[in-house]
Design a protein around this motif. Structure first.
Motif, PDB file in Angstrom:
ATOM      1  N   HIS A 160       0.701  -1.320  -0.105  1.00  8.69           N
ATOM      2  CA  HIS A 160      -0.004   0.013   0.050  1.00  8.69           C
ATOM      3  C   HIS A 160       0.880   1.242  -0.156  1.00  8.69           C
ATOM      4  O   HIS A 160       1.862   1.167   0.492  1.00  8.69           O
ATOM      5  N   ASN A 182      -1.361   4.640  -4.565  1.00  8.97           N
ATOM      6  CA  ASN A 182      -1.774   3.179  -4.727  1.00  8.97           C
ATOM      7  C   ASN A 182      -1.809   2.797  -6.274  1.00  8.97           C
ATOM      8  O   ASN A 182      -2.811   3.658  -6.721  1.00  8.97           O
ATOM      9  N   TYR A 213      -5.039  -1.754  -6.020  1.00  8.38           N
ATOM     10  CA  TYR A 213      -4.831  -1.486  -4.522  1.00  8.38           C
ATOM     11  C   TYR A 213      -5.615  -0.311  -3.846  1.00  8.38           C
ATOM     12  O   TYR A 213      -5.837   0.554  -4.386  1.00  8.38           O
ATOM     13  N   ASN A 263      -7.899   2.396  -2.431  1.00 11.14           N
ATOM     14  CA  ASN A 263      -8.995   2.983  -3.166  1.00 11.14           C
ATOM     15  C   ASN A 263      -8.803   3.632  -4.711  1.00 11.14           C
ATOM     16  O   ASN A 263      -9.586   4.139  -5.375  1.00 11.14           O
ATOM     17  N   SER A 318      -8.648   2.390  -8.820  1.00 14.24           N
ATOM     18  CA  SER A 318      -9.473   1.464  -9.742  1.00 14.24           C
ATOM     19  C   SER A 318      -8.922   0.073  -9.738  1.00 14.24           C
ATOM     20  O   SER A 318      -7.868  -0.090  -9.526  1.00 14.24           O
ATOM     21  N   ARG A 319      -9.744  -0.748  -9.610  1.00 16.56           N
ATOM     22  CA  ARG A 319      -9.563  -2.180  -9.892  1.00 16.56           C
ATOM     23  C   ARG A 319     -10.279  -2.771 -11.303  1.00 16.56           C
ATOM     24  O   ARG A 319     -11.410  -3.602 -11.085  1.00 16.56           O
ATOM     25  N   SER A 337     -11.040  -4.851   2.404  1.00 12.75           N
ATOM     26  CA  SER A 337     -11.979  -4.036   1.281  1.00 12.75           C
ATOM     27  C   SER A 337     -11.948  -4.305   0.014  1.00 12.75           C
ATOM     28  O   SER A 337     -12.836  -4.734  -0.725  1.00 12.75           O
ATOM     29  N   THR A 338     -10.560  -4.779  -0.771  1.00 12.77           N
ATOM     30  CA  THR A 338     -10.384  -5.082  -1.839  1.00 12.77           C
ATOM     31  C   THR A 338     -10.145  -6.293  -2.383  1.00 12.77           C
ATOM     32  O   THR A 338     -10.615  -6.755  -3.368  1.00 12.77           O
ATOM     33  N   SER A 352      -7.082  -8.542  -7.598  1.00 15.51           N
ATOM     34  CA  SER A 352      -6.653  -7.352  -8.542  1.00 15.51           C
ATOM     35  C   SER A 352      -4.938  -7.331  -8.416  1.00 15.51           C
ATOM     36  O   SER A 352      -4.516  -7.126  -9.538  1.00 15.51           O
ATOM     37  N   SER A 353      -4.650  -7.588  -7.017  1.00 10.01           N
ATOM     38  CA  SER A 353      -3.240  -7.232  -6.867  1.00 10.01           C
ATOM     39  C   SER A 353      -2.313  -8.390  -7.470  1.00 10.01           C
ATOM     40  O   SER A 353      -1.331  -8.397  -7.906  1.00 10.01           O
TER      41      SER A 353
END
Length: 314
Positions: free
Chosen positions: A41, A63, A67, A69, A71-72, A227-228, A232-233
């Motif tokens: 992060h 970020n 990651y 907030n 976009s993913r 949260s995420t 995505s990461s």
């Protein structure tokens, strides 16, 4: 945030929005962009941001896509090196900079290496931590890793068994991150073991080593990934072979002045041929593991600021 870390803004770039933390705006014209790794992060640079700002730099800490907030994108291919480096180019455009010093750790270092190759005019200096330049070689990276390290090696596992690892990480988010962010890990426990080491770590009750950060600091990372999620990461890993193809035909030499910072106890292997591809590299080693800038913040800051001062004086 648990410290005086800057408040974020959302910046539209390259078809996405990045959550960006900024300090030292009064030093406009002297930009430094800090690029985090996985599973990290922007907050991983909390010790470097005030030091760089105090030294007269305009510090920009995104970020990166996937990651916090930021976009993913849903598509796996939205996380290849063309998109990730394109985000950083667009970030420079947003602030009105032709180029900047880029500092990367872990996967952030991989993106900075790729940025320096794909957009060399936008990078004035490179400072990378932990992850050295990765030679392209004759075969795609995941294909090569599968043959030499096996299907359970986490890079290969992420690609060949999508969804499996992130389900375990998401079921054990707090434990996984607590167990991963350790220092003073005994050397024997850093040796390769059968199975997927990260999945095993996510389920481990009593991990070796000592915590890298306080509970309140760790809570920032835990809240972000709670949260995420992790898909995505991890999609960054799923583009390694795509990146191999995208870099075909690109000049493989990083010609910018470069500082490479290694941790003496980092399990990530050093490059034996760094200066073959990064001819203007200076190497510094610190007595720490993988989480260099968080394990040894004062020493990391000193290495970065000393090297930058020499560059400005040259």
């Amino acid at each position: 945030m648990t410290t005086n870390f800057p408040e974020p803004t959302r910046v539209p770039v390259n078809g996405v929005e990045l959550e960006v933390f900024e300090a030292g705006r009064e030093h406009a014209g002297n930009p430094v962009v800090l690029c985090h790794g996985w599973p990290e992060h922007a907050f991983s640079w909390r010790h470097q941001v005030p030091a760089l700002a105090a030294a007269g730099y305009h510090v920009i800490v995104p970020n990166q896509r996937g990651y916090g907030n930021s976009s993913r994108p849903a598509e796996v291919t939205g996380y290849d090196i063309a998109h990730l480096s394109g985000d950083l180019v667009a970030l420079l455009d947003h602030y009105g900079y032709d180029n900047a010093t880029f500092i990367g750790h872990d996967w952030g270092a991989a993106v900075v290496w790729g940025l320096a190759l794909l957009h060399p005019g936008r990078v004035s200096r490179v400072i990378n931590l932990s992850l050295p330049y990765l030679e392209r070689g004759e075969r795609p990276w995941i294909e090569s890793m599968a043959e030499t390290l096996g299907g359970d090696f986490y890079f290969v596992h992420f690609n060949r068994q999508p969804g499996v690892a992130e389900a375990v990480f998401e079921e054990n988010t707090s434990r996984f991150l607590r167990n991963l962010y350790r220092t003073e890990v005994p050397p024997a426990t850093r040796e390769p073991q059968p199975g997927n080491a990260l999945i095993d770590l996510a389920r481990m009750e009593n991990p070796p080593g000592e915590p890298v950060m306080s509970d309140s600091e760790l809570a920032v990372f835990v809240a972000a990934f709670a949260s995420t999620g992790f898909t995505s990461s991890i999609n960054w890993y799923r583009n390694l072979d795509r990146n191999w193809h995208l870099l075909a035909g690109v000049d493989p030499i990083v010609r910018q002045p470069t500082l490479m910072i290694y941790g003496d106890r980092d399990p990530v292997a050093r490059s034996g041929r760094l200066t073959d591809f990064v001819p203007h590299a200076t190497v510094v080693s610190l007595d720490c593991g993988h989480w260099i800038q968080q394990e040894k913040p004062a020493e990391t800051n000193r290495a970065i600021l000393t090297w930058l001062a020499r560059q400005h004086a040259a």
